[in-house]
Design an enzyme around this catalytic site. Sequence first.
Site, PDB file in Angstrom:
ATOM      1  N   HIS A  93       0.851  -1.189   0.000  1.00 33.72           N
ATOM      2  CA  HIS A  93       0.000   0.000   0.000  1.00 33.72           C
ATOM      3  C   HIS A  93       0.886   1.237   0.000  1.00 33.72           C
ATOM      4  CE1 HIS A  93      -3.367   2.689   0.736  1.00 33.72           C
ATOM      5  NE2 HIS A  93      -2.587   3.309   1.601  1.00 33.72           N
ATOM      6  N   ASP A 172     -15.550   2.328   7.178  1.00 40.48           N
ATOM      7  CA  ASP A 172     -14.493   3.260   6.781  1.00 40.48           C
ATOM      8  C   ASP A 172     -14.956   4.188   5.667  1.00 40.48           C
ATOM      9  OD1 ASP A 172     -11.675   4.245   6.619  1.00 40.48           O
ATOM     10  OD2 ASP A 172     -11.882   3.401   4.611  1.00 40.48           O
ATOM     11  N   ARG A 179     -14.861  12.641   7.432  1.00 39.42           N
ATOM     12  CA  ARG A 179     -13.584  13.300   7.735  1.00 39.42           C
ATOM     13  C   ARG A 179     -13.194  14.280   6.637  1.00 39.42           C
ATOM     14  NH1 ARG A 179      -9.991   8.653   7.572  1.00 39.42           N
ATOM     15  NH2 ARG A 179      -8.323  10.194   7.797  1.00 39.42           N
ATOM     16  N   SER A 194      -8.024   3.770   8.930  1.00 37.88           N
ATOM     17  CA  SER A 194      -8.696   3.754   7.633  1.00 37.88           C
ATOM     18  C   SER A 194      -7.947   2.867   6.644  1.00 37.88           C
ATOM     19  CB  SER A 194      -8.817   5.178   7.087  1.00 37.88           C
ATOM     20  OG  SER A 194      -9.351   5.180   5.776  1.00 37.88           O
ATOM     21  N   LYS A 198      -8.906  -1.705   5.794  1.00 40.68           N
ATOM     22  CA  LYS A 198      -9.134  -2.281   4.467  1.00 40.68           C
ATOM     23  C   LYS A 198      -8.066  -3.316   4.117  1.00 40.68           C
ATOM     24  CE  LYS A 198      -9.407   1.754   2.317  1.00 40.68           C
ATOM     25  NZ  LYS A 198      -9.533   2.808   3.354  1.00 40.68           N
TER      26      LYS A 198
END
Length: 436
Positions: A93, A172, A179, A194, A198
Amino acid sequence: MSTEKFDAVDIIGIKRDRGTLSPEQIDWTIDAYTRGVIAEEQMAALNMAILLNGMDRAEISRWTTAMINSGERMDFSTLRSPSGVAKPTADKHSTGGVGDKITLPLAPLVAVFGVAVPQLSGRGLGHTGGTLDKLESIPGWQASLSNEAMMDQLAGCGAVICAAGTGLAPADKKLYALRDVTGTVEAIPLIASSIMSKKIAEGTGTLVLDVKVGSGAFMKDEDDARELARTMVGLGTDAGVKTVALLTNMATPLGLTAGNAIEVQESVDVLAGGGPADVVDLTVKLAEEMLAGAGVHDADPAAALADGRAMDVWRLMISAQGGDPAAALPVARESETVYAQADGVLTELDALSVGIAAWRLGAGRARREDEVQAGAGVRLHAKPGDVVRRGQPLMTLLTDTPEKFGRALEALESAATISAEGSRSGQRLILDRIAQ
């Protein structure tokens, strides 16, 4: 009428007064917000209290688990190769940057060595590009896959880059949207939970985080980026996922392109054994981390780029999702060149300025529902550390709509710094490695 276990006002008050939420309070908060029991304005107040007063590791870990439990989890424990051999999984990620096309060559490269890569990716927003937007410039390629098709592809070629389903951590999605409009995106506990909710729900066994820092990144400050990386590594470790993070430099765009189709072409160049050195170096380093986490220690990712094995997997991966890896990529109809204004060494090339220019040219979107131009973007002809001459091309701007050139050029007015006595050493790419 049902009786709720807790009250939202009390939960807000605990964080407002720098208190610690219990696991039961956190579980109820996420569940109640998902069900609509906690109102948007109440969750906004709680988010602000978390932004200002923080959370400890146990709170963040439980918050993340509660968000995971709001939806489904993927399970790759039964994944096998066609010969029946169990396949470990590894994922990467990135927190996002300019010219960050690393996922494209990385996923097939890791798959060469028998490690499955279930890469669930997203779309770009603002100056940061989206992996799915890039891949959708390939004729025929489809981002959406069923879970069954995803498993079949992982068992076959070993790599999937696709859109995440709506069932993963639905809390989320709702929380992020709130947010985004309440000034609380920057809360590190909420950013970390967050991302990690995932990624953990995706079910991978190993996770490598590429945490960008610099002008073109979400995190501008190295200390903040390091705190985010440590928090996410802790969350992954707590969840039983082998997790490491690299802090990488996003002061300058990665590679020589920022856009969609032009980044795909650059990725193909890397898979063909060429491409810019920084893209190759980061791809190889992330591959080494992913493979080590999956228990593969004798691999040589650089060799797999050079000898074409990664390209073979790329072609299979693209074809499996309906794309034509041999098709010509879209090309922008219009171009304009930015030239060097002096002789010297290019000492800075601001990533944020280049990212905004690419966005304004049509490569990015201001709202999630906006369309992007496949051929739009910025092609770089020099990077920090290069010697340049007055009148030499520095950048080429690409778009289908030439009226966009004006605002893109405005973004680039102070992007490049040329110094007579500048250093030719360039910029350090990997700033730190964080693990537990």
